[in-house]
Write a protein that holds these residues in place. Structure first.
Motif, PDB file in Angstrom:
ATOM      1  N   MET A 100      95.821  -8.072  -5.981  1.00  0.00           N
ATOM      2  CA  MET A 100      96.714  -8.188  -4.550  1.00  0.00           C
ATOM      3  C   MET A 100      97.793  -9.226  -4.554  1.00  0.00           C
ATOM      4  O   MET A 100      97.768 -10.427  -4.121  1.00  0.00           O
ATOM      5  CB  MET A 100      95.759  -8.576  -3.180  1.00  0.00           C
ATOM      6  CG  MET A 100      94.794  -7.447  -3.063  1.00  0.00           C
ATOM      7  SD  MET A 100      93.522  -8.148  -1.806  1.00  0.00           S
ATOM      8  CE  MET A 100      94.640  -8.026  -0.401  1.00  0.00           C
ATOM      9  N   PRO A 101      98.846  -9.010  -5.439  1.00  0.00           N
ATOM     10  CA  PRO A 101      99.979  -9.957  -5.831  1.00  0.00           C
ATOM     11  C   PRO A 101     100.508 -10.806  -4.558  1.00  0.00           C
ATOM     12  O   PRO A 101     101.061 -11.831  -4.816  1.00  0.00           O
ATOM     13  CB  PRO A 101     100.704  -9.160  -6.608  1.00  0.00           C
ATOM     14  CG  PRO A 101     100.083  -7.990  -7.064  1.00  0.00           C
ATOM     15  CD  PRO A 101      99.184  -7.482  -6.218  1.00  0.00           C
ATOM     16  N   LYS A 102     100.487 -10.166  -3.498  1.00  0.00           N
ATOM     17  CA  LYS A 102     101.184 -10.803  -2.256  1.00  0.00           C
ATOM     18  C   LYS A 102     100.167 -11.456  -1.521  1.00  0.00           C
ATOM     19  O   LYS A 102     100.476 -12.154  -0.437  1.00  0.00           O
ATOM     20  CB  LYS A 102     101.790  -9.582  -1.540  1.00  0.00           C
ATOM     21  CG  LYS A 102     103.075  -9.007  -2.220  1.00  0.00           C
ATOM     22  CD  LYS A 102     103.734  -7.905  -1.424  1.00  0.00           C
ATOM     23  CE  LYS A 102     104.848  -7.330  -2.027  1.00  0.00           C
ATOM     24  NZ  LYS A 102     105.394  -6.430  -1.019  1.00  0.00           N
ATOM     25  N   ALA A 103      98.981 -11.629  -1.967  1.00  0.00           N
ATOM     26  CA  ALA A 103      97.917 -12.466  -1.127  1.00  0.00           C
ATOM     27  C   ALA A 103      98.212 -13.862  -1.052  1.00  0.00           C
ATOM     28  O   ALA A 103      98.760 -14.598  -2.136  1.00  0.00           O
ATOM     29  CB  ALA A 103      96.419 -12.153  -1.905  1.00  0.00           C
ATOM     30  N   TRP A 104      97.866 -14.503  -0.181  1.00  0.00           N
ATOM     31  CA  TRP A 104      97.910 -15.928   0.258  1.00  0.00           C
ATOM     32  C   TRP A 104      96.452 -16.403  -0.109  1.00  0.00           C
ATOM     33  O   TRP A 104      95.608 -16.230   0.697  1.00  0.00           O
ATOM     34  CB  TRP A 104      98.454 -15.988   1.701  1.00  0.00           C
ATOM     35  CG  TRP A 104      98.634 -17.586   2.173  1.00  0.00           C
ATOM     36  CD1 TRP A 104      98.503 -18.746   1.381  1.00  0.00           C
ATOM     37  CD2 TRP A 104      98.905 -17.829   3.442  1.00  0.00           C
ATOM     38  NE1 TRP A 104      98.905 -19.794   1.963  1.00  0.00           N
ATOM     39  CE2 TRP A 104      98.840 -19.177   3.353  1.00  0.00           C
ATOM     40  CE3 TRP A 104      98.791 -17.187   4.787  1.00  0.00           C
ATOM     41  CZ2 TRP A 104      99.378 -20.163   4.467  1.00  0.00           C
ATOM     42  CZ3 TRP A 104      98.944 -18.175   5.823  1.00  0.00           C
ATOM     43  CH2 TRP A 104      99.322 -19.395   5.759  1.00  0.00           C
TER      44      TRP A 104
END
Length: 161
Positions: A56-60
């Motif tokens: 999930m590349p946009k995960a924080w």
């Protein structure tokens, strides 16, 4: 052993998933993301967080030792999934969570016991899905309900299957 799901906002705060980032990874939290929620993944193992970022590349993601570190923010909801049996003192963890939210979902493997009990044990730290500290426990559903209430969660429901 049985599965325990116990359910007990800060406007504009992220939803927070702590622990078990790899085996899910974030499966439940992804549902919230689909509806526009901002989700933060907190884990004590960097390799778990790296896997979340890979999938999930946009995960924080935030590295934290949930037993010793303070949590990084307030949250509208905390998903505590597959975690409490890998910590030495889940009651202390519940108190920390209560400082950052009034809503938590706890999902854990629990002792099949009608009373309120906790059993402490050691786990090997080299196993990536086990305790970071080597200290662990198993709780009964009644113990979890009692300790969530003691931590300040007003509405606690045991939804064990």
């Amino acid at each position: 052993m049985k599965t325990l799901r116990v359910i007990s906002a800060v406007p504009g705060a992220p939803d927070l998933q702590i622990g078990d980032s790899v085996t899910l990874p974030g499966a439940e939290a992804r549902v919230f993301e689909q509806y526009g929620a901002e989700v933060m993944y907190v884990d004590g193992r960097e390799e778990h967080l790296a896997e979340v970022r890979r999938r999930m590349p946009k995960a924080w993601t935030v590295w934290a030792d949930v037993e010793h570190d303070e949590f990084p923010c307030y949250a509208s909801l905390v998903l505590c999934l597959g975690l409490i049996y890998h910590v030495a003192d889940p009651a202390a963890l519940f108190r920390k969570i209560a400082k950052m939210t009034d809503r938590v979902v706890v999902e854990t493997t629990a002792l099949d016991h009608d009373g309120e009990c906790i059993v402490f044990l050691d786990e090997p730290t080299e196993v990536k899905q086990f305790s970071v500290t080597g200290k662990a426990c198993r709780t009964s559903p009644g113990w979890v309900v009692r300790e969530l209430k003691n931590a300040g969660f007003e509405h606690v429901r045991d939804a064990s299957d």
